[in-house]
Design a protein around this motif. Structure first.
Motif, PDB file in Angstrom:
ATOM      1  N   ALA A 158      34.571  31.209  38.446  1.00  0.00           N
ATOM      2  CA  ALA A 158      35.106  30.007  37.802  1.00  0.00           C
ATOM      3  C   ALA A 158      36.437  29.676  38.466  1.00  0.00           C
ATOM      4  O   ALA A 158      37.037  30.508  39.140  1.00  0.00           O
ATOM      5  CB  ALA A 158      35.300  30.247  36.314  1.00  0.00           C
ATOM      6  N   GLU A 159      36.891  28.442  38.258  1.00  0.00           N
ATOM      7  CA  GLU A 159      38.160  28.019  38.850  1.00  0.00           C
ATOM      8  C   GLU A 159      39.108  27.525  37.774  1.00  0.00           C
ATOM      9  O   GLU A 159      38.730  26.743  36.903  1.00  0.00           O
ATOM     10  CB  GLU A 159      37.934  26.908  39.863  1.00  0.00           C
ATOM     11  N   LEU A 160      40.341  27.998  37.844  1.00  0.00           N
ATOM     12  CA  LEU A 160      41.412  27.531  36.978  1.00  0.00           C
ATOM     13  C   LEU A 160      42.110  26.385  37.702  1.00  0.00           C
ATOM     14  O   LEU A 160      42.533  26.536  38.849  1.00  0.00           O
ATOM     15  CB  LEU A 160      42.397  28.670  36.705  1.00  0.00           C
ATOM     16  N   ASP A 161      42.232  25.255  37.049  1.00  0.00           N
ATOM     17  CA  ASP A 161      42.818  24.083  37.700  1.00  0.00           C
ATOM     18  C   ASP A 161      43.734  23.373  36.714  1.00  0.00           C
ATOM     19  O   ASP A 161      43.349  23.120  35.568  1.00  0.00           O
ATOM     20  CB  ASP A 161      41.699  23.142  38.155  1.00  0.00           C
ATOM     21  N   ALA A 178      35.768  31.830  30.982  1.00  0.00           N
ATOM     22  CA  ALA A 178      34.984  32.059  32.198  1.00  0.00           C
ATOM     23  C   ALA A 178      34.030  33.234  32.009  1.00  0.00           C
ATOM     24  O   ALA A 178      32.865  33.170  32.401  1.00  0.00           O
ATOM     25  CB  ALA A 178      35.917  32.302  33.383  1.00  0.00           C
ATOM     26  N   ARG A 179      34.528  34.300  31.416  1.00  0.00           N
ATOM     27  CA  ARG A 179      33.708  35.476  31.157  1.00  0.00           C
ATOM     28  C   ARG A 179      32.534  35.113  30.250  1.00  0.00           C
ATOM     29  O   ARG A 179      31.397  35.535  30.472  1.00  0.00           O
ATOM     30  CB  ARG A 179      34.570  36.562  30.519  1.00  0.00           C
ATOM     31  N   GLY A 180      32.803  34.308  29.231  1.00  0.00           N
ATOM     32  CA  GLY A 180      31.769  33.881  28.305  1.00  0.00           C
ATOM     33  C   GLY A 180      30.690  33.030  28.957  1.00  0.00           C
ATOM     34  O   GLY A 180      29.556  32.954  28.463  1.00  0.00           O
ATOM     35  N   LYS A 181      31.038  32.382  30.064  1.00  0.00           N
ATOM     36  CA  LYS A 181      30.070  31.573  30.816  1.00  0.00           C
ATOM     37  C   LYS A 181      29.368  32.383  31.900  1.00  0.00           C
ATOM     38  O   LYS A 181      28.606  31.840  32.687  1.00  0.00           O
ATOM     39  CB  LYS A 181      30.774  30.369  31.467  1.00  0.00           C
ATOM     40  N   GLY A 182      29.662  33.684  31.964  1.00  0.00           N
ATOM     41  CA  GLY A 182      28.997  34.556  32.922  1.00  0.00           C
ATOM     42  C   GLY A 182      29.711  34.755  34.241  1.00  0.00           C
ATOM     43  O   GLY A 182      29.163  35.369  35.145  1.00  0.00           O
ATOM     44  N   SER A 183      30.933  34.278  34.365  1.00  0.00           N
ATOM     45  CA  SER A 183      31.689  34.440  35.617  1.00  0.00           C
ATOM     46  C   SER A 183      32.226  35.854  35.723  1.00  0.00           C
ATOM     47  O   SER A 183      32.627  36.456  34.721  1.00  0.00           O
ATOM     48  CB  SER A 183      32.850  33.446  35.675  1.00  0.00           C
ATOM     49  N   ASN A 184      32.277  36.368  36.946  1.00  0.00           N
ATOM     50  CA  ASN A 184      32.839  37.696  37.148  1.00  0.00           C
ATOM     51  C   ASN A 184      34.231  37.656  37.762  1.00  0.00           C
ATOM     52  O   ASN A 184      34.853  38.686  37.973  1.00  0.00           O
ATOM     53  CB  ASN A 184      31.908  38.567  37.990  1.00  0.00           C
ATOM     54  N   GLY A 205      37.499  41.231  33.475  1.00  0.00           N
ATOM     55  CA  GLY A 205      37.241  42.553  32.919  1.00  0.00           C
ATOM     56  C   GLY A 205      38.322  43.553  33.246  1.00  0.00           C
ATOM     57  O   GLY A 205      38.413  44.595  32.624  1.00  0.00           O
ATOM     58  N   VAL A 206      39.175  43.226  34.227  1.00  0.00           N
ATOM     59  CA  VAL A 206      40.261  44.133  34.594  1.00  0.00           C
ATOM     60  C   VAL A 206      41.593  43.397  34.640  1.00  0.00           C
ATOM     61  O   VAL A 206      42.522  43.829  35.291  1.00  0.00           O
ATOM     62  CB  VAL A 206      39.994  44.843  35.948  1.00  0.00           C
ATOM     63  N   ALA A 207      41.687  42.287  33.927  1.00  0.00           N
ATOM     64  CA  ALA A 207      42.916  41.493  33.957  1.00  0.00           C
ATOM     65  C   ALA A 207      44.073  42.274  33.356  1.00  0.00           C
ATOM     66  O   ALA A 207      43.933  42.950  32.353  1.00  0.00           O
ATOM     67  CB  ALA A 207      42.699  40.193  33.169  1.00  0.00           C
ATOM     68  N   ARG A 208      45.232  42.176  33.972  1.00  0.00           N
ATOM     69  CA  ARG A 208      46.417  42.882  33.480  1.00  0.00           C
ATOM     70  C   ARG A 208      46.817  42.442  32.082  1.00  0.00           C
ATOM     71  O   ARG A 208      47.353  43.223  31.320  1.00  0.00           O
ATOM     72  CB  ARG A 208      47.586  42.668  34.433  1.00  0.00           C
ATOM     73  N   TYR A 209      46.569  41.202  31.729  1.00  0.00           N
ATOM     74  CA  TYR A 209      46.990  40.735  30.418  1.00  0.00           C
ATOM     75  C   TYR A 209      46.286  41.515  29.319  1.00  0.00           C
ATOM     76  O   TYR A 209      46.787  41.634  28.227  1.00  0.00           O
ATOM     77  CB  TYR A 209      46.741  39.227  30.239  1.00  0.00           C
TER      78      TYR A 209
END
Length: 83
Positions: free
Chosen positions: A2-5, A30-36, A76-80
Motif C-alpha cells: 500500500a502507499e501512504l500519500d 493497509a494490513r486489513g486490506k492484505g498489504s504486507n 507487522g514489525v512497525a516500531r510504533y
C-alpha cells in the motif's frame, strides 16, 4: 503493498504523537486490506520522521516538487507497535 500519500500534521502539533498515530492507523488499514508493507515517497523534510516510525530507505524518487526518498515499512514489525 500500500502507499501512504499526503500525510501532513500542522506545525504546532509536531512532536506530540499525532503523526505517529496517523502512520499507525495507515498501517492498520493497509494490513486489513492484505498489504504486507506500506510505501511512502518522502520529501527531504520528513526523512527523519519516517525513519523514526520505522520506515526504511529503499530508493530515490523524483517528484514534480524535486527529489524525494522512497521508503517502506514492513507491516507487522512497525516500531510504533513496540513503544
Amino acid at each position: 503493498w500500500a502507499e501512504l500519500d499526503g500525510l501532513f500534521v500542522e506545525l504546532h502539533l509536531w512532536r506530540g504523537g499525532v503523526g505517529r498515530l496517523l502512520v499507525a492507523q495507515a498501517c492498520e488499514l493497509a494490513r486489513g486490506k492484505g498489504s504486507n508493507c506500506l510505501n511512502v515517497v518522502a520529501n527531504p523534510h520528513a526523512f527523519g520522521f519516517y525513519r523514526a516510525v520505522g520506515f526504511l530507505d529503499i530508493g530515490a524518487a523524483e517528484t514534480r516538487f524535486g527529489p524525494a526518498l522512497l521508503m517502506r515499512i514492513p507491516l507487522g514489525v512497525a516500531r510504533y507497535e513496540h513503544q
